[in-house]
Structure formats: structure tokens, C-alpha cells
Design a protein around this motif. Structure first.
Motif, mmCIF file in Angstrom:
data_model
loop_
_atom_site.group_PDB
_atom_site.id
_atom_site.type_symbol
_atom_site.label_atom_id
_atom_site.label_comp_id
_atom_site.label_asym_id
_atom_site.label_seq_id
_atom_site.Cartn_x
_atom_site.Cartn_y
_atom_site.Cartn_z
ATOM 1 N N ARG A 83 55.461 43.829 35.737
ATOM 2 C CA ARG A 83 54.842 44.084 34.448
ATOM 3 C C ARG A 83 55.714 43.615 33.281
ATOM 4 O O ARG A 83 56.921 43.844 33.264
ATOM 5 C CB ARG A 83 54.615 45.582 34.307
ATOM 6 N N ARG A 129 47.590 37.608 33.987
ATOM 7 C CA ARG A 129 46.648 38.088 32.979
ATOM 8 C C ARG A 129 45.770 36.947 32.482
ATOM 9 O O ARG A 129 44.554 37.077 32.363
ATOM 10 C CB ARG A 129 47.436 38.695 31.817
ATOM 11 N N ILE A 130 46.411 35.789 32.224
ATOM 12 C CA ILE A 130 45.631 34.652 31.723
ATOM 13 C C ILE A 130 44.667 34.143 32.795
ATOM 14 O O ILE A 130 43.503 33.860 32.523
ATOM 15 C CB ILE A 130 46.584 33.549 31.223
ATOM 16 N N ILE A 144 41.812 36.749 33.051
ATOM 17 C CA ILE A 144 40.872 36.693 31.916
ATOM 18 C C ILE A 144 40.096 35.386 31.988
ATOM 19 O O ILE A 144 38.917 35.338 31.639
ATOM 20 C CB ILE A 144 41.595 36.869 30.565
ATOM 21 N N GLY A 145 40.743 34.334 32.486
ATOM 22 C CA GLY A 145 40.020 33.085 32.707
ATOM 23 C C GLY A 145 38.850 33.287 33.660
ATOM 24 O O GLY A 145 37.768 32.758 33.441
ATOM 25 N N LEU A 191 37.128 35.907 33.993
ATOM 26 C CA LEU A 191 36.039 36.599 33.302
ATOM 27 C C LEU A 191 35.380 35.698 32.269
ATOM 28 O O LEU A 191 34.306 35.997 31.784
ATOM 29 C CB LEU A 191 36.572 37.844 32.585
ATOM 30 N N SER A 192 36.065 34.605 31.901
ATOM 31 C CA SER A 192 35.570 33.798 30.783
ATOM 32 C C SER A 192 34.893 32.512 31.211
ATOM 33 O O SER A 192 33.969 32.051 30.553
ATOM 34 C CB SER A 192 36.728 33.443 29.850
ATOM 35 N N ILE A 193 35.397 31.901 32.289
ATOM 36 C CA ILE A 193 34.832 30.623 32.695
ATOM 37 C C ILE A 193 33.482 30.876 33.348
ATOM 38 O O ILE A 193 33.399 31.616 34.323
ATOM 39 C CB ILE A 193 35.790 29.905 33.664
ATOM 40 N N ARG A 201 35.343 34.957 39.472
ATOM 41 C CA ARG A 201 35.127 36.079 38.557
ATOM 42 C C ARG A 201 35.364 37.403 39.282
ATOM 43 O O ARG A 201 36.042 38.308 38.785
ATOM 44 C CB ARG A 201 33.695 36.021 38.037
ATOM 45 N N ARG A 206 42.407 42.802 38.234
ATOM 46 C CA ARG A 206 42.714 43.597 37.044
ATOM 47 C C ARG A 206 42.679 45.084 37.356
ATOM 48 O O ARG A 206 43.509 45.862 36.883
ATOM 49 C CB ARG A 206 41.728 43.280 35.920
#
Lengths: 300, 317
Positions: free
Chosen positions: B127, B136-137, B140-141, B143-145, B194, B201
């Protein structure tokens, strides 16, 4: 998302003045600040599309079909010779208008229902929650598609109302759940009792006393669902059930015959997808950082 | 346990009825139906009489309350009716395509879970370091792509490097495992990214929570090897909340399949759903929505029962 269900709204103590809040946020959440810059530039592109974009997004130029990225056409041109970069800039407007209105509508209705559910309790709470359970039994895109099937096409002032409603409805139950949980902790606060003892009406207590205290979860959910809404609008447009031609929309640019050009014109697929991903990424990251910042339980 | 299961099953009936009522009336609020799409969809001029007789044939001219009665009677007898477009039984239309979609879903789950556990665990253990940031990136990618764009990128990559595209016709795994796997692994990856991000997470945050517990400090204080502290004491407890997410996301994988099947031109449940929506095929939409709701509720129940299996503190009376 489960992490914020029980978050009591607490403002960061170190940030009393507005400028202090911004500096504080940048210091604690550099990635969040960076994502805000992306959101800001997307907003500027959306509002001032006429000035920012180099070409008319609808202008068909058969002399410039399927051109690779160059100094004239930064992101190349599509099968009709339209400038892809300009279409992406105008697409930001479409994405923002639809996702902003729908996630505002969805989050606000969800928040009001959530507070009312927590405030009244009893059978009202039961009925609202059972109804939310029904809506939650659908995956987001399936519910949106059912709404699209129900409303057919409804366009008002050039805006696809059916699309906005379709994107807003799946948001309602998800916000309702979170806000209800936050409102339950507020309902037992002495000031709510005091307001009730003073004889204020239910609606006054809900809107003036309780609503301001669930602003933190509301804002977090709102930004998180901005991301979802952009993604959902793009998916629906991609499926041919959202924004219709010739309106420039990111999802639409990837649909239909775009797939025929994998080899000849990969830029037709690369850039619109990048725009969607970047926008959704920025809103997701910003929502994440906002949650970390507003919810002290997650601080190191 | 058996009584609890039966109780839960009984409780799902009102929700299912609610779903059925909601979808039925929602679809009929705004005028327009399958007949218009079918006969006038391509701008063809068809006289009103033809439209009326076709409506009559499909039973769309009856008063709404009769149609609703028929529909509810059908549901009670487990009969989902016939598609208004193809006029074949809804159950037949669904079962034809179920195998493909289910296989993609299962492959996506395996792919997602196998990747999510190491990703989430390392992020939590490291952490605040750059590893955590990278995870993290990447998540989140996920969840975003959009999965349809990710699918298109995969196709472009396959075309560019191997000059090959997965075939469109479906080969069942028991006919030719290699052809089947080489076809379906790509859509499974596209929807699995996804899924993997969501699970990773969840594992990260629940592991962080568990690592603050007293029993972890106790285990460390009494000199248990760090590896064992993590794998036996922490991870076992942290995986419980992850099971919920894995279950619910599995039930919701159809959401990803709706767009991904379009990209890979697969004839599965997702594509059928999109088709039925664009054709205003009410009976098929209703049937598929009911099927998805039942599936979702069933998965939820299984997840809750699994909790009791994995966590000895939970007992259902």
C-alpha cells in the motif's frame, strides 16, 4: 462502492476556507487533481466546440476519405471524409449533456427517495426498498435497454430524452441505497428531533435539515455515476440504440461499419475509444479521490 | 439451512412478480410494437388493415388487462410464450444461445479471479508504493475502458500480428476444444478485464481492513511467518466479501456480453437481447428479463449460502 455505504458525512477540518480546500485536495490527492484537469478540458471542449474544433464535424469530404492522422487531420478522417478529431470534440458535448443530465436526475431522485425512506421508516421504507430491489435485479445496461425498448425514440430540442431517462433510471436504486444508509445515521441526531419537536413539516426537515448532511455521499455518487453514464451512453450508441447519426457521439463512431476498417483505418477505432476511456477514467479517478478526501475513515 | 433456503426462495416470489409487472407495463406505455417495426421498419407502405390483422394474429389487439392476464398465467405455468418476431418459443430461442454465453461467462470468471487475487493482494500489501499506484491505475482502467472497445483492440491486435480473426460460427467445446477455446478466449478477456478490476479492488480494500484486526497482530506477535499470516489468517477472511462481488458480477456478466457479443459477432444471449429490443419483440424481452432476474436472485442465494460454508461464525437456522 460498499466502502462508502456507512460513511457519516464529515467535512475535513483543515479546510475551512475555499482556497484551503483546493490546496488541501491537490496535496492529498494529486491523481484526483490531475483527473480534474482532464474533466475540465473535456468540459471546455464540450462547451466551446465551435471554436475549438478545426473542422465542421458533419462536413462530408469525399476527396479526403480514410486519411491517416496528419497535420491537417490530427486523428485522421472516417469513411465519409469527416474529420475525426472534430467529431471527438463535438462528441464531448453529446457525452457531457447526456451524462450530466442523466446522472443529476438519477442521483437526485435516488437521494430524495433514500432520505425519505430513512426519515419515514415503516411501510414507506419497506415499499421504497422493495421497489429498489426490483430495479437492482437488472444489470445496468439491461435495465437501460428495457427503458429504450419502452420509450422508443423521443427527441426534444435535439436532445434524446429517451436516452437520458434510460441512463438515469439504473442510477436511482444504487444512489438510493447509499444515501438511505447515510440518512439513517442522521435521522437519530438531536437536531432532527428538535426540528420535529418544533413542528416543522416533513418536507422541510427532509430538504432543509437532512439533505445538506448527505451532500458528501451524494457528490461521491454523482461523480462516480458520471463515469457510468458516459460509459452507458457510449455502449447504447455503439449498439445503435442511443444517439443517432449524424450527431457526433463517441460510441456511435465505433459502431456499424467502423469494424470493417480494422486494417485500413485503425485510427477510426483508436481515437474515439481513447476519448471514452479517458473521460470515464478521469471521472472514476476523481470520484475515488473525492471519496478518500471526504471520508476520513480512509485516511492513512 | 434447508428451512432458510426455502424461506429465501419464498421471499423472491414478490420481487419476481414485481419485475414481471414492471417490465410488462413499461413496454406498453408508449405506443409502437413489433408489427410496426416488422412491416414499416424499412419505410415500406403497408395499409392499416394489414397492420391490424397482424396485430390481431399476435394477440396485440386484446385489451391490456387480458394480455397481462395471459402473460401472468403463462409465467405461473412456466410458459414464456412465443417470440413475436420469429414466432418460435421464447425458451427455445434462449436455450439455443445459452451454451455460448454461459461458456464465455465462465471463462471470464476464471480469467478474472485468477488475475484479481494476486493483483489485489500485492496492492494491499504494498500500500502506498508505486506498485499500489500501478494496480490502482490498471484496475480503474478496467472500470473505464469500454469492453466493446477493448474487444475491438484485441481483434485489431490479432489481425495485425497473426493476420487472423476468430471465426464467427460457434464450435461447441465437446466437438473441437481447440477451435472452441481459440474462438471464445478473446471475448472472455474483453468482458473479464472489468470483472477482474472490480474483484481486485474489493480484495485490496477488504484485505487492508483485515490487516488492521487484532488477530493479525496476535499472529504476528506470536511469531507466525508473515507468509502464513497473509495466506491463512488474512486472505481467508478477506476473500469473504470478494465472494459476494464475484457472485454478483457473474450474474451481471450479461451486461458485458450484450456489447461484446456484438463486437465478436457471436450469436449469444446478449446479442439476442439487443435484437429483441431493436425489434420491439415484447415477449422475448419479457422472457429474457425474467430469466436474468431469476438467475440474479439464484446467484445471490448461492452466495449467501456459501458464506455459511466459508465462515463458521455464520449459521442459518
Amino acid at each position: 462502492m460498499t466502502a462508502i455505504t456507512s460513511s457519516a458525512p464529515t467535512a475535513p477540518t483543515s479546510a475551512a476556507r475555499p482556497r484551503g480546500v483546493i490546496r488541501d485536495f491537490i496535496n492529498q490527492q494529486p491523481l484526483g487533481a490531475l483527473s480534474f484537469v482532464v474533466i475540465l478540458s473535456m468540459t471546455i471542449a464540450g462547451i466551446f466546440s465551435e471554436w475549438v474544433s478545426p473542422y465542421d464535424p458533419l462536413h462530408i469530404d469525399f476527396a479526403a476519405i480514410l486519411q491517416p492522422p496528419s497535420w491537417e487531420h490530427w486523428a485522421g478522417t472516417d469513411a465519409y471524409g469527416r474529420d475525426i478529431f472534430s467529431r471527438i470534440i463535438y462528441g464531448a458535448r453529446t457525452a457531457l449533456v447526456i451524462s450530466l443530465t442523466s446522472s443529476f436526475l438519477g442521483s437526485t431522485i435516488g437521494a430524495i427517495l433514500g432520505i425519505a425512506s430513512a426519515y419515514f421508516g415503516g411501510w414507506i421504507d419497506d415499499w421504497i426498498q422493495r421497489f429498489m430491489d426490483i430495479l437492482l435485479a437488472f444489470p445496468i445496461i439491461v435495465l437501460a435497454l428495457v427503458v429504450v425498448a419502452a420509450l422508443k425514440t423521443a427527441v426534444l430540442f435535439g436532445i434524446d430524452i429517451n436516452l437520458i431517462v434510460a441512463v438515469a433510471i439504473p442510477i436511482i436504486p444504487r444512489v438510493c441505497r447509499v444515501v438511505r444508509a447515510a440518512a439513517l445515521t442522521i435521522r437519530v441526531m438531536p437536531y432532527v428531533d428538535a426540528a420535529r419537536a418544533a413542528g416543522y413539516s416533513d418536507s422541510r426537515i427532509i430538504f432543509r435539515h437532512m439533505a445538506p448532511n448527505v451532500v458528501a455521499p451524494y457528490l461521491i455518487m454523482f461523480t462516480a455515476f458520471m463515469a457510468q453514464a458516459i460509459l452507458l451512453e457510449a455502449s447504447l450508441s455503439f449498439l445503435g440504440l442511443g444517439v443517432t447519426e449524424p450527431t457526433p457521439a463517441w460510441g456511435l463512431m465505433l459502431s456499424g461499419n467502423a469494424a470493417d476498417f480494422y486494417r485500413e483505418a485503425p485510427w477510426m477505432i483508436l481515437f474515439p475509444g481513447l476519448a471514452i476511456s479517458l473521460a470515464v477514467f478521469a471521472f472514476n479517478l476523481f470520484g475515488d479521490s473525492l471519496r478518500d478526501y471526504l471520508d476520513p475513515r480512509f485516511k492513512v | 439451512m434447508l428451512r432458510y433456503t426455502l424461506q429465501r426462495l419464498l421471499m423472491t416470489i414478490p420481487t419476481l412478480i414485481g419485475v414481471a409487472v414492471l417490465v410488462f407495463f413499461m413496454l406498453r406505455v408508449v405506443p409502437g410494437d413489433v408489427v410496426e417495426v416488422k412491416l414499416r421498419g424499412d419505410g415500406g407502405t403497408v395499409s392499416q388493415e394489414v397492420i391490424d390483422s397482424e396485430r390481431k394474429r399476435l394477440g396485440l389487439d386484446k385489451p391490456l388487462i387480458y394480455q397481462f392476464g395471459d402473460y401472468m398465467y403463462g409465467l405461473a405455468t412456466l410458459n414464456l410464450g412465443t417470440s413475436m418476431w420469429t414466432e418460435r418459443p421464447v425458451t427455445e430461442e434462449i436455450s439455443l444461445r445459452l451454451e455460448l454465453s454461459l461458456q464465455v461467462a465462465i471463462m471470464a470468471t476464471i480469467f478474472a479471479v485468477l488475475l484479481a487475487i494476486p493483483l489485489g493482494t500485492t496492492a494491499a500489501l504494498m500500500r502506498g508504493t508505486w506498485v499500489d499506484y500501478v494496480v490502482r491505475i490498471v484496475t480503474i482502467g478496467g472500470l473505464s475502458i469500454p469492453s466493446f472497445w477493448f474487444g475491438m483492440l484485441i481483434m485489431m491486435g490479432l489481425l495485425y500480428y497473426w493476420n487472423w480473426l476468430p471465426p464467427i460460427t460457434f464450435t461447441p467445446i465437446y466437438v473441437d476444444p481447440i477451435a472452441n477455446l481459440t474462438q471464445l478466449i478473446w471475448p472472455a478477456m474483453a468482458v473479464g478485464y472489468r470483472y477482474c478490476a472490480v474483484v481486485a479492488r474489493m480484495i485490496r480494500s477488504s484485505l487492508l481492513e483485515v490487516l488492521n484486526e487484532d488477530y493479525i497482530r496476535t499472529a504476528r506477535a506470536k511469531g507466525v511467518f508473515e507468509k502464513i499470516v497473509i495466506s491463512r489468517h488474512a486472505l481467508r477472511n478477506a476473500l469473504l466479501p470478494a465472494i459476494t462481488v464475484i457472485g454478483i458480477e457473474f450474474a451481471f456478466l450479461i451486461g458485458g456480453l450484450v456489447v461484446t457479443e456484438q463486437v465478436f459477432n457471436l450469436n449469444g444471449i446478449g446479442k439476442l437481447f439487443v435484437q429483441s429490443v431493436s425489434r420491439s419483440d415484447f415477449t422475448l424481452i419479457q422472457g429474457m428479463v425474467m430469466m436474468l432476474a431469476v438467475f440474479y436472485i439464484f446467484v445471490n442465494l448461492v452466495v449467501d449460502l456459501l458464506y455459511a460454508v466459508f465462515d463458521p461464525r455464520i449459521r442459518y437456522g
